[in-house]
Design an enzyme around this catalytic site. Structure first.
Site, PDB file in Angstrom:
ATOM      1  N   HIS A   1       0.264  -2.052  49.431  1.00  0.00           N
ATOM      2  CA  HIS A   1       1.592  -2.544  49.703  1.00  0.00           C
ATOM      3  C   HIS A   1       1.640  -3.909  49.063  1.00  0.00           C
ATOM      4  O   HIS A   1       2.615  -4.520  48.764  1.00  0.00           O
ATOM      5  CB  HIS A   1       1.814  -2.562  51.158  1.00  0.00           C
TER       6      HIS A   1
ATOM      7  N   ASP B   1      11.303   6.554  51.489  1.00  0.00           N
ATOM      8  CA  ASP B   1      10.592   5.601  51.275  1.00  0.00           C
ATOM      9  C   ASP B   1       9.791   4.810  52.759  1.00  0.00           C
ATOM     10  O   ASP B   1      10.576   4.170  53.237  1.00  0.00           O
ATOM     11  CB  ASP B   1      10.935   4.283  50.309  1.00  0.00           C
TER      12      ASP B   1
ATOM     13  N   TYR C   1       5.505  -0.108  58.879  1.00  0.00           N
ATOM     14  CA  TYR C   1       6.738  -0.083  59.285  1.00  0.00           C
ATOM     15  C   TYR C   1       6.842   0.775  60.868  1.00  0.00           C
ATOM     16  O   TYR C   1       7.812   0.576  61.623  1.00  0.00           O
ATOM     17  CB  TYR C   1       7.728   0.964  58.508  1.00  0.00           C
TER      18      TYR C   1
ATOM     19  N   LYS D   1       2.391   3.593  52.267  1.00  0.00           N
ATOM     20  CA  LYS D   1       1.751   2.365  51.642  1.00  0.00           C
ATOM     21  C   LYS D   1       0.565   1.851  52.767  1.00  0.00           C
ATOM     22  O   LYS D   1       0.646   1.903  54.010  1.00  0.00           O
ATOM     23  CB  LYS D   1       2.546   1.268  51.672  1.00  0.00           C
TER      24      LYS D   1
END
Length: 282
Positions: free
Chosen positions: A112, A49, A54, A79
């Site tokens: 997201h 994930d 990120y 996302k």
């Protein structure tokens, strides 16, 4: 519930299979992302994930290649970030994520968070549907959407926009159960994913966890992952420590009783992360 293992999957509405346990890489430093993700894959995880925000998509994908596993055996999620909401921005973000990972396709792409208002949310979904139709993304879903956001999107889909809400991802644990949202999603045969299932290690000394850990000869973290699995969710624990990555997957050799599960039904709403679910009204 049926017996589960680390190799177990749920079937999504798109027909694809999603592993019941994922490996999260949120806030995992760039210099260790590939190493720890390779370790997770070595230990049997098959579900990663990630997210554009990120900033470790490239490293996560490198781990997939380094693992030597066939691409089709690994489920990879990304996302669309809240800063890229709206058709044009989302389309660009999707292409950037696809280029960053360079693994042929993305198994699951989520919105997201429900930022930006109605037009931006629906425009983002349109971009996702286009990418899905082009074979770049296999399944679609959302993260951190309140029920009013979910119903807005559902109406848009029913109007002919296309796509399906196959997955809903939320911070879920006994101190933030979100039963109403989980019920909404399950009624529509959508899979519920639980991020921060370990409550970012802030509740490990709670007596209810300590008691259950002692009873089952497990750690508090394993109790929390098992709770999530028995709720029918897909937990996404994260760690950068090899022993804990392994520990978080050793949850298929015991079961919590009805009494155990009831003891974790707490009168609490205490998220440890951001909470767009309640904060974003429009």
């Amino acid at each position: 519930m049926a017996d589960l293992s680390l190799q177990s999957t749920y079937k999504l509405k798109t027909g694809y299979e999603i592993p019941v346990l994922g490996f999260g890489v949120y806030q995992t430093p760039l210099d260790v992302t590939e190493k720890v993700t390779v370790k997770a894959l070595e230990l049997g995880y098959r579900h990663i994930d990630c997210a554009k925000v990120y900033e470790n998509e490239k490293e996560s994908a490198s781990a997939i290649r380094t693992s030597g596993l066939d691409r089709s055996k690994i489920f990879y999620t990304s996302k669309v970030p809240r800063t890229c909401m709206g058709y044009e921005k989302a389309k660009k973000a999707i292409e950037e994520s696809l280029a960053a990972v360079d693994i042929g396709y993305i198994d699951l792409m989520l919105v997201h968070a429900p930022h930006g208002g109605t037009e931006a949310r629906l425009g983002t979904w349109r971009a996702l549907v286009e990418a899905q139709k082009a074979g770049k993304i296999r399944s679609l879903g959302v993260s951190n959407f309140g029920i009013h956001h979910l119903e807005e999107l559902e109406a848009y889909i029913k109007s002919g926009a296309g796509g399906e809400i196959s997955v809903g991802q939320y911070e879920i644990h006994p101190w933030c159960p979100r039963e109403d949202i989980a019920e909404w999603l399950k009624k529509r045969n959508a899979v519920v994913e639980a991020y921060s299932p370990l409550v970012q290690a802030t509740r490990m000394k709670e007596s209810v966890l300590q008691d259950l850990a002692q009873k089952h000869g497990k750690t508090p973290a394993q109790i929390l992952v098992r709770w999530s699995l028995q709720k029918g969710y897909v937990p996404l624990p994260k760690s950068v420590t090899d022993s804990r990555i392994q520990e978080n997957a050793q949850v298929f050799d015991f079961a919590l009783s009805e009494e155990d599960m009831a003891s974790l039904k707490l009168d609490s709403y205490a998220p440890v992360c951001w909470d767009p679910v309640r904060e974003i009204k429009l």
